[in-house]
Design an enzyme around this catalytic site. Structure first.
Site, short mmCIF file in Angstrom:
data_model
loop_
_atom_site.label_atom_id
_atom_site.label_comp_id
_atom_site.label_asym_id
_atom_site.label_seq_id
_atom_site.Cartn_x
_atom_site.Cartn_y
_atom_site.Cartn_z
N HIS A 154 147.22 45.82 25.49
CA HIS A 154 147.14 47.27 25.27
C HIS A 154 146.39 47.93 26.43
O HIS A 154 145.68 47.28 27.19
CB HIS A 154 146.43 47.59 23.96
CG HIS A 154 147.27 47.34 22.74
ND1 HIS A 154 147.41 46.09 22.19
CD2 HIS A 154 148.03 48.18 21.98
CE1 HIS A 154 148.22 46.16 21.15
NE2 HIS A 154 148.62 47.41 21.00
N LYS B 299 141.88 51.23 24.45
CA LYS B 299 141.89 50.73 23.06
C LYS B 299 140.53 50.13 22.71
O LYS B 299 139.97 49.36 23.49
CB LYS B 299 143.01 49.70 22.86
CG LYS B 299 143.12 49.25 21.40
CD LYS B 299 144.47 48.60 21.12
CE LYS B 299 144.57 48.09 19.69
NZ LYS B 299 144.46 49.16 18.68
#
Ligand SMILES: NC(=O)C1=CN([C@@H]2O[C@H](COP(=O)(O)OP(=O)(O)OC[C@H]3O[C@@H](n4cnc5c(N)ncnc54)[C@H](OP(=O)(O)O)[C@@H]3O)[C@@H](O)[C@H]2O)C=CC1
Ligand SMILES: O=C(O)C1=N[C@H](C(=O)O)C[C@H](O)C1
Length: 243
Positions: free
Chosen positions: A131, A135
């Site tokens: 990600h 995040k």
């Protein structure tokens, strides 16, 4: 048109939802973030949607229960205590709770479950997710659900997960699930489950390239949950994928 309260409105997912709301026949009657009072919007909405931060979900669920409004939860990273607190309100309101609202990832869930059952213990599951650098939780909510699926298929426990490897970790046992969370750049969300066996390996991968897929799934869930009986629902229920 369904009237929604959107919690986490300034965030990446909040923006993605606002961008498609009108096209998805949704009217955002309240777009709120940390520090805003949810009550006026809750009174006006038909359903609340939460894409914010793990700490914010249980307080919002409590208010939804107080005002009798259904709730769609996309937020991830809850502690076990927070999950328990949120789950209590499923006895008072209908709730759709999913770590990933994309259709493709829900197909991945199904395929991984099948593969984990069909392939023997000597096909070693390793989960890799990547990600964007912003995040905050790891592993991802999607990865947590993939782990639940693999554990259930193989009869494993959370103690048999190996999160990253470093140093003299010894030989890999059959009954282990490797988990690796990568972070960097602007990656929207990639998940791979590899089953590495003798002489071959199978890799099942989903790559998200646009947050629109999550936003569309969440708004579909919002339409679906209005008027449903009290209880906890998953995205599989919304998509009609439950076995
Ligand atoms: N289920 C799914 O399909 C998906 C789930 N997610 C999950 O959704 C969540 C949000 O992701 P993303 O939009 O990228 O995150 P962002 O950090 O971009 O946005 C989070 C938003 O929530 C707000 N916020 C933070 N704390 C609170 C609080 N206590 N009360 C109300 N609002 C708060 C932030 O406000 P401020 O900026 O003021 O802090 C911000 O506007 C994450 O948990 C992520 O993992 C993401 C994509 C898909
Ligand atoms: O934070 C994100 O961005 C994402 N979060 C969800 C997760 O934790 O699984 C879903 C998606 O992968 C994007």
């Amino acid at each position: 048109m369904v009237k929604i309260l959107l919690n986490g409105a300034r965030g990446r997912m909040g923006q993605a939802i606002q961008a498609i709301a009108a096209a998805e026949e949704v009217e955002i009657v309240a777009a709120i973030d940390m520090g805003d009072d949810p009550v006026p919007g809750l009174k006006e909405c038909e359903v609340a949607i939460d894409f914010s931060f793990h700490e914010a979900t249980a307080p919002l669920a409590k208010l939804c229960a107080e005002y009798g409004k259904p709730l769609v939860i996309g937020t991830t990273g809850h502690t076990p205590e927070e999950k328990e607190a949120v789950a209590e309100y499923t006895a008072q309101i209908p709730m759709v709770w999913a770590g990933n609202f994309s259709t493709g990832v829900n197909l991945l869930f199904y395929l991984v479950g099948k593969a984990a059952k069909i392939l023997g213990r000597e096909y070693h599951p390793e989960l890799i997710e990547m990600h964007h650098c912003h995040k905050k939780d790891a592993p991802s909510g999607t990865a947590e659900h993939l782990l639940e699926i693999i554990r259930a298929a193989r009869g494993l426990t959370p103690e048999q997960e190996m999160h990253g490897r470093k140093g003299l970790v010894g030989e890999r046992p059959d009954d282990e699930i490797g988990v690796h969370a990568l972070r960097g750049g602007d990656v929207v969300g990639d998940h791979t489950v590899m089953f590495a066996g003798p002489g071959e390996r199978i890799e099942l991968t989903h790559k998200a390239s646009d947050r629109r897929i999550f936003a569309q799934g969440a708004l579909r869930a919002a339409h679906w949950v209005v008027g449903k009986p009290i209880g906890l629902y998953r995205i599989e229920d919304v998509l009609g994928l439950r076995d």
